[in-house]
Design a protein around this motif. Sequence first.
Motif, PDB file in Angstrom:
ATOM      1  N   PHE A 302      66.479  51.353  45.695  1.00 32.27           N
ATOM      2  CA  PHE A 302      66.408  52.321  46.615  1.00 32.27           C
ATOM      3  C   PHE A 302      67.317  52.030  47.803  1.00 32.27           C
ATOM      4  O   PHE A 302      67.987  52.925  48.514  1.00 32.27           O
ATOM      5  N   GLU A 303      67.061  50.708  48.237  1.00 29.13           N
ATOM      6  CA  GLU A 303      67.854  50.247  49.716  1.00 29.13           C
ATOM      7  C   GLU A 303      69.116  50.275  49.323  1.00 29.13           C
ATOM      8  O   GLU A 303      69.896  50.383  50.497  1.00 29.13           O
ATOM      9  N   ASP A 304      69.799  50.156  48.272  1.00 28.27           N
ATOM     10  CA  ASP A 304      71.425  50.156  48.207  1.00 28.27           C
ATOM     11  C   ASP A 304      71.996  51.583  47.951  1.00 28.27           C
ATOM     12  O   ASP A 304      72.838  51.916  48.851  1.00 28.27           O
ATOM     13  N   MET A 305      71.339  52.344  47.220  1.00 22.97           N
ATOM     14  CA  MET A 305      71.790  53.790  47.291  1.00 22.97           C
ATOM     15  C   MET A 305      70.694  54.961  46.943  1.00 22.97           C
ATOM     16  O   MET A 305      69.787  54.208  45.792  1.00 22.97           O
ATOM     17  N   LYS A 306      70.649  55.802  47.651  1.00 19.05           N
ATOM     18  CA  LYS A 306      69.428  56.645  47.461  1.00 19.05           C
ATOM     19  C   LYS A 306      70.038  57.910  46.564  1.00 19.05           C
ATOM     20  O   LYS A 306      68.830  58.650  45.872  1.00 19.05           O
ATOM     21  N   ILE A 307      71.108  58.298  46.463  1.00 15.76           N
ATOM     22  CA  ILE A 307      71.345  59.480  45.754  1.00 15.76           C
ATOM     23  C   ILE A 307      72.783  59.065  44.628  1.00 15.76           C
ATOM     24  O   ILE A 307      73.481  58.542  45.318  1.00 15.76           O
ATOM     25  N   PHE A 308      72.760  59.626  43.471  1.00 19.18           N
ATOM     26  CA  PHE A 308      73.839  59.466  42.717  1.00 19.18           C
ATOM     27  C   PHE A 308      74.052  60.928  42.141  1.00 19.18           C
ATOM     28  O   PHE A 308      73.448  61.523  41.718  1.00 19.18           O
ATOM     29  N   GLU A 309      75.512  60.993  42.123  1.00 15.11           N
ATOM     30  CA  GLU A 309      76.107  62.477  41.866  1.00 15.11           C
ATOM     31  C   GLU A 309      77.030  61.983  40.545  1.00 15.11           C
ATOM     32  O   GLU A 309      78.038  61.408  40.726  1.00 15.11           O
ATOM     33  N   MET A 310      76.880  62.943  39.429  1.00 16.51           N
ATOM     34  CA  MET A 310      77.818  62.766  38.419  1.00 16.51           C
ATOM     35  C   MET A 310      78.335  63.859  37.954  1.00 16.51           C
ATOM     36  O   MET A 310      77.525  64.984  37.701  1.00 16.51           O
ATOM     37  N   HIS A 311      79.596  64.024  37.774  1.00 17.21           N
ATOM     38  CA  HIS A 311      80.153  65.342  36.944  1.00 17.21           C
ATOM     39  C   HIS A 311      80.529  65.049  35.543  1.00 17.21           C
ATOM     40  O   HIS A 311      81.346  63.962  35.305  1.00 17.21           O
ATOM     41  N   ILE A 312      79.979  65.784  34.516  1.00 19.92           N
ATOM     42  CA  ILE A 312      80.129  65.837  33.200  1.00 19.92           C
ATOM     43  C   ILE A 312      80.818  66.858  32.550  1.00 19.92           C
ATOM     44  O   ILE A 312      80.658  67.946  32.892  1.00 19.92           O
ATOM     45  N   GLU A 313      81.683  66.636  31.618  1.00 21.78           N
ATOM     46  CA  GLU A 313      82.423  67.579  30.844  1.00 21.78           C
ATOM     47  C   GLU A 313      82.050  67.389  29.363  1.00 21.78           C
ATOM     48  O   GLU A 313      81.753  66.299  28.925  1.00 21.78           O
ATOM     49  N   ALA A 314      82.019  68.760  28.640  1.00 25.64           N
ATOM     50  CA  ALA A 314      81.582  68.874  27.321  1.00 25.64           C
ATOM     51  C   ALA A 314      82.652  69.467  26.671  1.00 25.64           C
ATOM     52  O   ALA A 314      83.313  70.513  27.191  1.00 25.64           O
ATOM     53  N   LYS A 315      83.340  68.877  25.560  1.00 28.72           N
ATOM     54  CA  LYS A 315      84.723  69.263  25.120  1.00 28.72           C
ATOM     55  C   LYS A 315      84.416  69.373  23.530  1.00 28.72           C
ATOM     56  O   LYS A 315      84.065  68.535  22.902  1.00 28.72           O
ATOM     57  N   ASP A 316      84.906  70.575  22.842  1.00 23.12           N
ATOM     58  CA  ASP A 316      84.796  70.552  21.480  1.00 23.12           C
ATOM     59  C   ASP A 316      86.022  70.102  20.855  1.00 23.12           C
ATOM     60  O   ASP A 316      86.979  69.551  21.409  1.00 23.12           O
ATOM     61  N   ASN A 317      85.903  69.862  19.414  1.00 22.95           N
ATOM     62  CA  ASN A 317      86.800  69.136  18.742  1.00 22.95           C
ATOM     63  C   ASN A 317      87.778  70.149  17.860  1.00 22.95           C
ATOM     64  O   ASN A 317      88.081  69.866  16.772  1.00 22.95           O
ATOM     65  N   GLY A 318      87.869  71.321  18.461  1.00 20.15           N
ATOM     66  CA  GLY A 318      88.865  72.339  17.626  1.00 20.15           C
ATOM     67  C   GLY A 318      90.328  72.032  17.868  1.00 20.15           C
ATOM     68  O   GLY A 318      90.752  71.011  18.367  1.00 20.15           O
ATOM     69  N   PRO A 319      91.032  72.635  17.094  1.00 25.86           N
ATOM     70  CA  PRO A 319      92.673  72.340  16.939  1.00 25.86           C
ATOM     71  C   PRO A 319      93.241  72.518  18.536  1.00 25.86           C
ATOM     72  O   PRO A 319      94.095  71.850  18.745  1.00 25.86           O
TER      73      PRO A 319
END
Length: 799
Positions: A302-319
Motif C-alpha cells: 500500500f505504501e508503494d502504490m495505492k491505485i492500479f489502472e488496467m486497460h483490457i482488450e477482448a478480440k475474437d478469432n474470426g477471419p
Amino acid sequence: MKPSWEPIFFVFLATWRTALCVTRYSIPEEMERGSVVANLASDLGLDVSELAQREVKLDTVHSKKYLEINKRTGELYIVEKMDRESLCHGKTSCFVKLDVIIKSPLRIFNIELEIIDINDNAPHFRMDRVELDVSESATPGERFSLPNALDPDVGANTISTYKLSQSDHFTIDIHSGSDGTKYVDLVLTNALDREQHAVHNLMLTAVDGGVPARSGSASIIVRVLDTNDNAPQFDSSVYSLNMNENSPIGTLVTKLNATDADEGSNAEITYSFTLYTSEKTQEMFDLNSKTGEISVKGTIDFEDMKIFEMHIEAKDNGPVPLSSQCRVTLHITDMNDNYPEITIKSLKNTVKEDTPVGTVIALVGVSDRDTGDNGKVNLTINKNLPFILNKSSDYHYELLVSEPLDREMISEYEITLVVTDGGTPPLSDNETIIVHLLDVNDNAPHFPQTFYTISVMENNSPGALLSSITALDPDLHENQYLVYFIIEKEIANTSMSMLFSINPENGNLYALKTFDFEIEKEFLFHIEARDSGVPPLSSNVTVHIIIMDQNDNTPVIVSPWRAHGSVVEEKIPRSTDKGTLIAKVIAIDTDSVHNSRITYQFLQNTDATLFSLDQYNGEIRTMRMFSYRDSRHQRLVVIAKDNGEPSLSATVTIKLSTVETALKTYADLTEVPLEYDIFSDLNLYLVIGLGSVSFLLLITILVTIVLKCQKPKPSKAAPPCRNSVISERNSTIADSTLVSNDAYWYSLFLAETRKGKLVVRQPVPKGARYIVSSIPRSTGMTETSDSAASTLQVRRIHS
C-alpha cells in the motif's frame, strides 16, 4: 374401383389341328380368398358334369398358386391374395397367364388375368430425416435439392404433389422428370440470422392421387452456419475493485467476462493488456488470455502504490477479428501486516502439587510493531486451566495459580498463551509453556475391596500361597512404594503371624501351617498397607479365611462296639418274630455334614432272605421267622460308607447264634413302656439333648473363666479331657431298664452327640465292662476355648 366381372373373348383361328383360344379377365388386386373370378365352364362352353371326368387342370407360370377351378361348378376362384406390386414390380400393366388343360379329348385353353392396381401403398421417403447446412450469409432465392418420395402404385395412385410445413424463410419448388417422376427443391425466401434462429425444423409431405389419398413425410433439419458478424462485448466497460495489500501471489483479483454471439472460432475470445496499461501494473498483475482472470504476480504494498489502472482488450478469432475494450481500476487497502510477539521473562516449569493459590509461576511480555489499533495487544490463555493472567502494565503480564493442583489427576499442563492485536482482521501469535507438577504424599493406599474372603482346603501344605492382596497408591516414587503386614491378633494364645505370613513387597498371603477343618473352620484378621512417604499413610482391609472340608476321616463304627479286628457275637432266641430288631450298626464321621453322611450295606450275608439292613439308620431286622432248616449260626458283615469323594468306609462283623432258651427277646423287652419311649421316641431325646447342651454350655463357660483366671500349669500326667461312662454289658441303671448294651449305647450316643461331643467306647482290661468317653468337639471358630470336660460316671451292675 369396381372390378369388371364380364369376360372378354378373343378367338383366334388357325390352320392347326387343335384350335387355341385366349380368354382374358380383369380383376383388382388384393381380392379376398374364395372370391370368384369367372365361370370357366360357361365361358369356354364346357359341360360342368364332365369336368371331373375329363380331369380339368389349371397350370400357372408362377411358383405360388393364386387361382383354382371348382370342378363341380366350373368357377375360377381366388385361393391366395394377389399383390400387383409383387407380381409386376415397376410395370404399368400387369397380366397373369394361365392354362386350362382338359383331357378326353385333350384341349388347352389360354387365359390372361389382368391385375388392376388399387391405392394400397402410401408414399415414403428413402430417408425419414434430411439435414442441411446453410450459411447465414446465403441470399434469398438459393435452392437446395431434397430427396423425392417413392410410391409403388401406378397411374393415378402414384405421387401427385409435395407440401412443406409453415416457414418464414423457406418454400418448395416441384418439377417433373422425363419419366413423369416428381422432384422437389427447397428454396430460401428470406435472409437467415444464426444468432436469432440457429436451426429450422421443417416437415416435407408427399401426397398420391388415389381416392382416398395417401401421404408420407420426412423431417428436414436446416442448420444455419455462423459468420463472424458480432464483436465481443464486456459485461461492463469500467470495473472498480478493492484489494488488500500483501495479498499472496496467485490471488485472483477478478475474472473478466466478454461474450460473442457468434459460434465456433468466431466466438473464441483472447484477452490482453492494451498499450495504455503501465509496465509497473503489468509486472504486478497477470492476465490469463483465455479465461480473462486477473491475478497477483508480485508483492503489493500500500505504501508503494495505492491505485492500479488496467486497460483490457477482448478480440475474437474470426477471419476478420472484431474486438472491444474495458478499464479496470484497482484500489489497494492498507492491512495489519505485523504480527504481535510474546516474550517469556521468567518461568518456573516445575512446581509442587500443593503450591498455594496465587503463586506467580511466570512473567510474560508482549509487543507489536504496528501503530494505532493495529498496535494494541491482548494476552489470553486458550483453555480453561487452573491458571490466570494478571496484567501488571500495558505490555507485561503475570501467570498465577488460580485453583488447587492435583498431580494424580493431571501431572503436567501445557499452557498456550495467545496474543492478539486490534487490527482488522486481527493478527495473533502464541507461545506454549509446560509446567510439571512434583508429587507430594497426599494419597493413602487403597485396596480394591474392603473385605476379602479366601477359601482354603484343609490339609494344605505349609507355605502354600493363599491369595495376593494388593493395594494401589496413585502417588509416585517413595510415596508409592507399599509395605504389607498382618495386624497382630492372638487367638487361643496363638498369634496370627504364626498361622499366616504376607510378603511385605507384593502382598502375597501364605499359610504357615496345615489346617484341619475338624479343629479350625475360619480365621478373621486385618492386613495393613503402608506407603514410604513422609509422613507415611496407610489403610487396612479385613481378611476372612474359610477352611474347606476334605473327606479325610474314615467312618468309625461305635455300635456294636468291638475291639479292633474282633467279631461281635450276639445271641437271639430262635423263636424271634418277623421284623424283630436284631442289632443296630452306628458309625460316626467327624467330617463336615456332606462328607459325614453314612449309608449302610451288607458286605456279607449268610442268608439274604433272613435279614434286612436299613441303609440309613443301620437297623438289622428279621425278614421272616427262623425255620428248622436255618443254621444256628449266622455271619453278617456290614460296611458303613461316607458321602465323600472318594468314599471312605469301615466294616463290622456280627456273629449271631440262635438259642432255644427262654431268653427275653428284643421285642419282649421293648414292650415296657419306659424302655420303648427311651429307644424310639426321638422327640423326648431331642428335648433332653437340648437341655443337656444348654446346661453343659453354662458349665463350660464357668469352668473356662475359672481356668483363665487361675492360669494353672500344664500337668504332664493329665489325661485327655473326656466325659467317661464306665459300663458293663447287659446291665441296667437305677431309673430305667435298657434293652441291651447296643440300645444303651445308641441312647447315650444320641444324647452326647446332640451336645456337640464326640463319643468313643473303650474296653476295660478285665471283665465285660467298657468305658464310654465323650470328647468335646472344637467349635471351629477362630477363638478356641480351653473348657474342662465334665465327667459322667455310671456304674452298670449285673442284674
